[in-house]
Design a protein around this motif. Structure first.
Motif, mmCIF file in Angstrom:
data_model
loop_
_atom_site.group_PDB
_atom_site.id
_atom_site.type_symbol
_atom_site.label_atom_id
_atom_site.label_comp_id
_atom_site.label_asym_id
_atom_site.label_seq_id
_atom_site.Cartn_x
_atom_site.Cartn_y
_atom_site.Cartn_z
ATOM 1 N N MET A 18 0.682 -3.016 -4.299
ATOM 2 C CA MET A 18 -0.386 -2.374 -3.533
ATOM 3 C C MET A 18 -1.046 -3.381 -2.579
ATOM 4 S SD MET A 18 -0.764 0.813 -4.281
ATOM 5 C CE MET A 18 0.025 1.852 -5.485
ATOM 6 N N ALA A 19 -1.200 -2.976 -1.344
ATOM 7 C CA ALA A 19 -1.906 -3.804 -0.369
ATOM 8 C C ALA A 19 -3.393 -3.450 -0.433
ATOM 9 C CB ALA A 19 -1.361 -3.522 1.025
ATOM 10 N N HIS A 21 -6.483 -2.734 2.028
ATOM 11 C CA HIS A 21 -6.856 -2.464 3.417
ATOM 12 C C HIS A 21 -7.981 -3.421 3.831
ATOM 13 C CE1 HIS A 21 -8.228 -0.349 6.982
ATOM 14 N NE2 HIS A 21 -7.084 0.317 6.957
ATOM 15 N N LYS A 49 0.530 2.993 -0.354
ATOM 16 C CA LYS A 49 0.627 1.796 -1.183
ATOM 17 C C LYS A 49 -0.488 0.798 -0.873
ATOM 18 C CE LYS A 49 5.347 1.754 -2.766
ATOM 19 N NZ LYS A 49 5.051 2.838 -3.688
ATOM 20 N N GLN A 50 -1.709 1.323 -0.800
ATOM 21 C CA GLN A 50 -2.824 0.406 -0.566
ATOM 22 C C GLN A 50 -4.145 0.926 -1.119
ATOM 23 O OE1 GLN A 50 -3.593 -0.379 3.559
ATOM 24 N NE2 GLN A 50 -3.611 1.767 4.127
ATOM 25 N N THR A 116 -3.198 -3.060 -10.808
ATOM 26 C CA THR A 116 -3.615 -3.524 -9.482
ATOM 27 C C THR A 116 -4.977 -4.215 -9.525
ATOM 28 O OG1 THR A 116 -2.426 -1.634 -8.545
ATOM 29 C CG2 THR A 116 -3.957 -2.734 -7.081
#
Length: 149
Positions: A18-19, A21, A49-50, A116
């Motif tokens: 996961m990125a 933002h 995916k963030q 995450t």
């Protein structure tokens, strides 16, 4: 390996990608340095995916306003800037990181948020207290007050 263990590993590996933002970091800096926000609620957008900002609370908003923003059946991360007065009558504030993972949330969602969390938290420099909550009583105002000191 049991199928359930295999699934856990697959989901954990998928989630760790996961990125975060840029807006998450920007809003957090505003809360920390300028105190322009009382709280921030973050959400994982699985398709993108963030981690993204879902809601930002105004400085005048209460703790009740904040908790009302957390969904009953979905996980979230949140940051709350808690102001309080010490026993010595000093005005202080603590920045809380809250990992909201209600018992009623989907297992997949809980796993993604759990895997995450540490990586996301590292992006937010200045968190002073961390709280894990699975129901509202675990993050009640009394809990916040006791953890702030």
């Amino acid at each position: 390996m049991k199928p359930s263990t295999h699934l856990v590993l697959l989901l954990a590996n998928a989630a760790s990608g996961m990125a975060v933002h840029d807006d998450c970091k920007l809003r957090f800096l505003e809360l920390k340095a300028k105190r322009t926000h009382r709280f921030i609620v973050f959400k994982i957008e699985e398709k993108q995916k963030q981690v993204v900002v879902e809601k930002v609370g105004e400085p005048a908003q209460s703790y009740e306003d904040f908790t009302a923003c957390l969904p009953d059946n979905e996980c979230r991360y949140a940051v709350y800037d808690f102001d309080f007065v010490t026993a010595e009558n000093c005005q202080k504030s603590r920045i809380f990181f809250i990992a909201w993972s209600p018992d009623t949330a989907r297992v997949r969602s809980k796993m993604i948020y759990a895997s995450t969390k540490e990586r996301f938290k590292r992006e937010l420099d200045g968190i002073q207290v961390e709280l894990q909550a699975t129901d509202p009583t675990e993050m009640g105002l009394d809990v916040i007050k006791s953890r702030a000191n």
